[in-house]
Scaffold this motif. Structure first.
Motif, PDB file in Angstrom:
ATOM      1  N   PHE A   1      50.163  46.099  -2.411  1.00  0.00           N
ATOM      2  CA  PHE A   1      49.168  44.914  -2.789  1.00  0.00           C
ATOM      3  C   PHE A   1      48.064  44.658  -1.857  1.00  0.00           C
ATOM      4  O   PHE A   1      47.330  43.923  -1.584  1.00  0.00           O
ATOM      5  N   ALA A   2      47.827  45.738  -0.782  1.00  0.00           N
ATOM      6  CA  ALA A   2      46.835  45.657   0.286  1.00  0.00           C
ATOM      7  C   ALA A   2      45.635  45.392  -0.244  1.00  0.00           C
ATOM      8  O   ALA A   2      44.633  44.741   0.228  1.00  0.00           O
ATOM      9  N   HIS A   3      44.972  46.068  -1.447  1.00  0.00           N
ATOM     10  CA  HIS A   3      43.545  46.050  -1.773  1.00  0.00           C
ATOM     11  C   HIS A   3      43.422  44.986  -2.840  1.00  0.00           C
ATOM     12  O   HIS A   3      42.193  44.713  -3.114  1.00  0.00           O
ATOM     13  N   TRP A   4      44.237  44.173  -3.277  1.00  0.00           N
ATOM     14  CA  TRP A   4      44.337  43.059  -4.165  1.00  0.00           C
ATOM     15  C   TRP A   4      43.847  41.762  -3.533  1.00  0.00           C
ATOM     16  O   TRP A   4      44.207  41.449  -2.295  1.00  0.00           O
ATOM     17  N   GLN A   5      42.627  41.043  -4.005  1.00  0.00           N
ATOM     18  CA  GLN A   5      42.436  39.755  -3.592  1.00  0.00           C
ATOM     19  C   GLN A   5      43.320  38.839  -3.540  1.00  0.00           C
ATOM     20  O   GLN A   5      44.153  38.826  -4.731  1.00  0.00           O
ATOM     21  N   ASN A   6      43.743  38.021  -2.630  1.00  0.00           N
ATOM     22  CA  ASN A   6      44.616  36.980  -2.385  1.00  0.00           C
ATOM     23  C   ASN A   6      46.265  37.802  -2.364  1.00  0.00           C
ATOM     24  O   ASN A   6      47.038  36.937  -2.343  1.00  0.00           O
ATOM     25  N   GLY A   7      46.221  38.970  -2.528  1.00  0.00           N
ATOM     26  CA  GLY A   7      47.580  39.845  -2.163  1.00  0.00           C
ATOM     27  C   GLY A   7      48.728  39.409  -2.757  1.00  0.00           C
ATOM     28  O   GLY A   7      48.744  39.170  -3.885  1.00  0.00           O
ATOM     29  N   LEU A   8      49.616  38.829  -1.878  1.00  0.00           N
ATOM     30  CA  LEU A   8      50.789  38.273  -2.340  1.00  0.00           C
ATOM     31  C   LEU A   8      50.954  37.240  -3.284  1.00  0.00           C
ATOM     32  O   LEU A   8      51.621  36.795  -4.095  1.00  0.00           O
ATOM     33  N   CYS A   9      49.781  36.420  -3.158  1.00  0.00           N
ATOM     34  CA  CYS A   9      49.630  35.107  -4.081  1.00  0.00           C
ATOM     35  C   CYS A   9      49.290  35.517  -5.650  1.00  0.00           C
ATOM     36  O   CYS A   9      49.101  34.631  -6.475  1.00  0.00           O
ATOM     37  N   ARG A  10      48.966  36.791  -5.599  1.00  0.00           N
ATOM     38  CA  ARG A  10      48.664  37.113  -7.045  1.00  0.00           C
ATOM     39  C   ARG A  10      49.630  37.073  -8.051  1.00  0.00           C
ATOM     40  O   ARG A  10      51.003  37.483  -7.809  1.00  0.00           O
ATOM     41  N   PRO A  11      49.347  36.962  -9.328  1.00  0.00           N
ATOM     42  CA  PRO A  11      50.738  36.949 -10.370  1.00  0.00           C
ATOM     43  C   PRO A  11      51.192  38.257 -10.425  1.00  0.00           C
ATOM     44  O   PRO A  11      52.600  38.307 -10.711  1.00  0.00           O
TER      45      PRO A  11
END
Length: 408
Positions: free
Chosen positions: A167-177
């Motif tokens: 999940f490192a390259h996702w914006q908002n990381g762990l908060c994403r659905p």
């Protein structure tokens, strides 16, 4: 002149009424219910309280049903900081003993002696107060979401590094659905390694992802099956249960933050000042709602732009004593408005050429990033005060005339 002081408590309130000489006229204890509020209003009316000439009241809080009942009409209600009231208490006794009736008398004497230097509660509209409730709740939910996400990240580092890498390259990381759906499907590295491409694809679709699902599922499957260090199986399962408990908290606060954001934005767009606030570069519906929540819509609240800047903590403060002269940033300020101002100034750098030129010029003369941001926020606040007062929209050419020439 009659003055009233109320010592607020959870179940009851102590009331003291004094005259201009400090003579105690009446004292009562009322309960925190409708009958108690009516008893207070009857007591005030007995000593000359009227709609045209209301008795000013000092209390140590600005919230609650009692304050809402007292703010009806033209009455001035002064919210006295408890620390300031404690300093006044020392003027009336040296034993440092505290009593509720004595505190009510102290609050009444504060108005009798120093009412001009204290500020009454602003006369904001009901819509502005509703926006303040929603915007502050959404800001609290956002802070709570980040706090729980940080706790979850720290826990994953102990036993599940593959999830952090995925999940490192996702914006908002762990908060994403998508991240929450995958962690719910695979709370441990062992279960993540057994996920098939179809299961990962289904989890992404349940989270609402619509594009690039197949390549993303292949990337995640490769990371989950990579070689990482592992905890013992029993410890790993226990950590997985702990992670699921944190994940449920994170999911609840994410939903709350999103719902509050929609509600605050809907209320903010109904306010007459919304058009002026949204005309400023870097101010969106959420940040604009937070700014409006803190400054309100009472035009008599701030005498000039300097008062607003001091309230926000953007204006420097000067302290001089003898040969010592120090100019520094304000520590006592509205922290919510100051935080919103930092986001506002940062966003305006890409939305306004004049704001960007102003920021660069401050950096060139030696300001740190935070100093330059605070200086830009200070200038934008002055412009906002002018626009709200004269009911005009932001004009880039008038706001930064010299900066635009330099940028060109």
């Amino acid at each position: 002149m009659i003055y009233c002081g109320i010592d607020w408590a959870e179940r009851h309130h102590d009331i003291a009424l004094i005259d201009g000489t400090g003579q105690l006229l009446a004292k009562r204890r009322i309960m925190d219910d409708a009958a108690g509020y009516q008893l207070l209003l009857d007591l005030l009316a007995e000593y000359g309280d009227s709609e045209n000439d209301p008795i000013p009241i000092a209390i140590e809080t600005s919230r609650g049903l009692l304050v809402a009942a007292l703010r009806q009409g033209q009455r001035q209600v002064f919210s006295i900081n408890p620390m300031a009231a404690a300093r006044y208490r020392d003027r009336h006794g040296v034993s440092r003993k505290k009593s509720d009736p004595g505190d009510a008398l102290v609050l009444a004497n504060i108005l009798r002696t120093d009412m001009p230097i204290h500020r009454p509660l602003p006369n904001d509209s009901d819509l502005a107060r509703a926006i303040a409730v929603l915007a502050r709740a959404q800001q609290d939910a956002t802070w709570n979401r980040q706090q729980i996400a940080n706790q979850l990240r720290s826990l994953l580092r102990e036993y599940y590094p593959a999830a952090l890498e995925a999940f490192a390259h996702w914006q908002n990381g762990l908060c994403r659905p998508e991240a929450r759906a995958l962690l719910k499907a695979a709370p441990t590295p062992a279960r993540a390694a057994r996920l098939t491409r179809t299961q990962i694809t289904s989890a992404l679709k349940r989270a609402g992802r619509q594009r690039g699902i197949e390549p993303e599922a292949e990337r995640l499957r490769g990371i989950f099956r990579a070689d990482f260090a592992h905890q013992p199986q029993l410890v790993e399962d226990a950590l997985g249960q702990q992670m699921l408990a944190l994940l449920r908290q994170l999911e609840a606060v994410c939903i709350a933050a999103d719902e509050l954001a929609e509600a605050s934005e809907a209320s903010f767009r109904q306010h007459p000042d919304a058009e002026t606030l949204l005309s400023f570069p870097g101010l969106g519906p959420q940040t604009g709602a937070r700014v409006l929540a803190e400054i309100g819509d009472d035009r008599n609240r701030f005498a000039d732009a300097r008062s607003l800047k001091a309230y926000a903590g953007s204006a420097p403060i000067t302290r001089a004593s003898g040969k010592k002269h120090h100019v520094g940033r304000r520590m006592i300020k509205n922290n919510r408005l100051h935080h919103a101002g930092y986001l506002w100034a940062f966003s305006s750098l890409t939305a306004s050429p004049g704001a960007n030129a102003h920021y660069r010029r401050r950096r060139e003369i030696g300001d740190w990033h935070a100093q330059a941001q605070r200086h830009l926020f200070n200038r934008m606040l002055g412009q906002l005060f002018h626009c709200l007062k004269h009911k005009t929209l932001f004009d880039e050419h008038q706001a930064f005339p010299s900066s635009l020439v330099v940028a060109a």
